[in-house]
Design a protein around this motif. Structure first.
Motif, PDB file in Angstrom:
ATOM      1  N   SER A 108      36.271  41.703  38.479  1.00  0.00           N
ATOM      2  CA  SER A 108      37.379  42.711  38.128  1.00  0.00           C
ATOM      3  C   SER A 108      38.845  42.088  37.827  1.00  0.00           C
ATOM      4  O   SER A 108      39.058  41.127  38.474  1.00  0.00           O
ATOM      5  CB  SER A 108      37.378  43.828  38.801  1.00  0.00           C
ATOM      6  N   VAL A 109      39.829  42.635  37.057  1.00  0.00           N
ATOM      7  CA  VAL A 109      40.808  42.290  36.752  1.00  0.00           C
ATOM      8  C   VAL A 109      41.878  43.427  37.205  1.00  0.00           C
ATOM      9  O   VAL A 109      41.641  44.641  36.778  1.00  0.00           O
ATOM     10  CB  VAL A 109      41.146  41.575  35.498  1.00  0.00           C
ATOM     11  N   ARG A 110      43.047  43.211  37.753  1.00  0.00           N
ATOM     12  CA  ARG A 110      43.862  44.215  38.122  1.00  0.00           C
ATOM     13  C   ARG A 110      44.781  44.210  36.780  1.00  0.00           C
ATOM     14  O   ARG A 110      45.753  43.196  36.551  1.00  0.00           O
ATOM     15  CB  ARG A 110      44.699  43.961  39.502  1.00  0.00           C
ATOM     16  N   GLY A 118      45.020  49.650  37.409  1.00  0.00           N
ATOM     17  CA  GLY A 118      44.259  48.997  38.611  1.00  0.00           C
ATOM     18  C   GLY A 118      43.054  48.084  38.477  1.00  0.00           C
ATOM     19  O   GLY A 118      42.983  47.457  37.359  1.00  0.00           O
ATOM     20  N   ASP A 119      42.303  47.922  39.477  1.00  0.00           N
ATOM     21  CA  ASP A 119      41.145  47.008  39.424  1.00  0.00           C
ATOM     22  C   ASP A 119      40.188  47.712  38.276  1.00  0.00           C
ATOM     23  O   ASP A 119      39.805  48.566  38.044  1.00  0.00           O
ATOM     24  CB  ASP A 119      40.408  46.991  40.413  1.00  0.00           C
ATOM     25  N   THR A 120      39.732  46.657  37.157  1.00  0.00           N
ATOM     26  CA  THR A 120      39.101  47.043  35.819  1.00  0.00           C
ATOM     27  C   THR A 120      38.241  46.072  35.767  1.00  0.00           C
ATOM     28  O   THR A 120      38.492  44.901  36.009  1.00  0.00           O
ATOM     29  CB  THR A 120      40.209  46.776  34.991  1.00  0.00           C
ATOM     30  N   GLN A 153      44.972  36.935  40.602  1.00  0.00           N
ATOM     31  CA  GLN A 153      44.135  37.234  41.761  1.00  0.00           C
ATOM     32  C   GLN A 153      44.084  36.215  42.853  1.00  0.00           C
ATOM     33  O   GLN A 153      43.380  35.952  43.460  1.00  0.00           O
ATOM     34  CB  GLN A 153      42.772  37.591  41.395  1.00  0.00           C
TER      35      GLN A 153
END
Length: 190
Positions: free
Chosen positions: A13-15, A59-61, A176
């Motif tokens: 995931s990416v924020r 948010g976390d995606t 991250q």
């Protein structure tokens, strides 16, 4: 083990968040505001390369949603505008001091803040189709200046007003790697 009790490990995931990103002159002015606030409140001054005004926090995606979000962001246009940062504010529980526009609570709401509220709503209108995140219950445009600050007393009055002219917003990824840095991954059209 029964299938109903197994869970797949989370995928990469990416924020992500959407933000107005300041130009160099605005960053310089915000730095002056941060120094003044720091003299009163202490805390940690935000690095100049991290200053922004969040329009929407995803948010976390899941990483597989990123290409669609990038494409959609790049195809968007916003109404250019100006927001006037004219006061300090604080979020006491997370110990954050911020710069923001006057609002209805101040008795002299900033028209630019109202326009940002409309952009915030329009952003979430299209994001909902692509992303499960929900908008903040109360949108308050602000730029975080200090973290871990004593928010009981704020400098008054604020330094001279900052007139922030904007023509686009950006989609930003939080790195991250523990650096606290951000990377712009897409921008709306000007």
């Amino acid at each position: 083990m029964p299938a109903s009790s197994q869970s797949d490990p989370p995928g990469p995931s990416v924020r992500l968040f959407f933000a107005l990103w300041p130009d160099t002159a605005t960053v310089r002015e915000l730095g002056g505001w941060a120094a003044r606030a720091h003299a009163t409140c202490g805390g940690r001054i935000m690095r100049p390369d991290t200053l922004h005004l969040t329009l929407g926090f995803l948010g976390d995606t899941p990483a597989d949603l990123l290409p669609a979000l990038v494409r959609e962001t790049q195809g968007r246009r916003i109404q250019p505008g100006t927001v006037i940062l004219s006061r300090y504010g604080a979020f006491p529980r997370p110990r954050i001091v911020w710069a923001g526009p006057a609002d209805a609570e101040d008795g002299h709401p900033d028209e630019g803040a109202a326009q940002l509220g409309a952009e915030h709503r329009q952003l979430w209108d299209w994001v909902r189709a692509l992303h499960p995140a929900r908008p903040e219950p109360h949108f308050r445009p602000h730029v975080t200046l200090l973290r871990n600050a004593d928010t009981r007393e704020l400098p008054a009055p604020a330094p001279s007003r900052i007139e922030w002219r904007y023509e686009r917003y950006v989609l930003v990824a939080s790195m991250q790697d523990g650096s606290g840095r951000y990377r712009i991954v897409a921008s709306t059209q000007a």
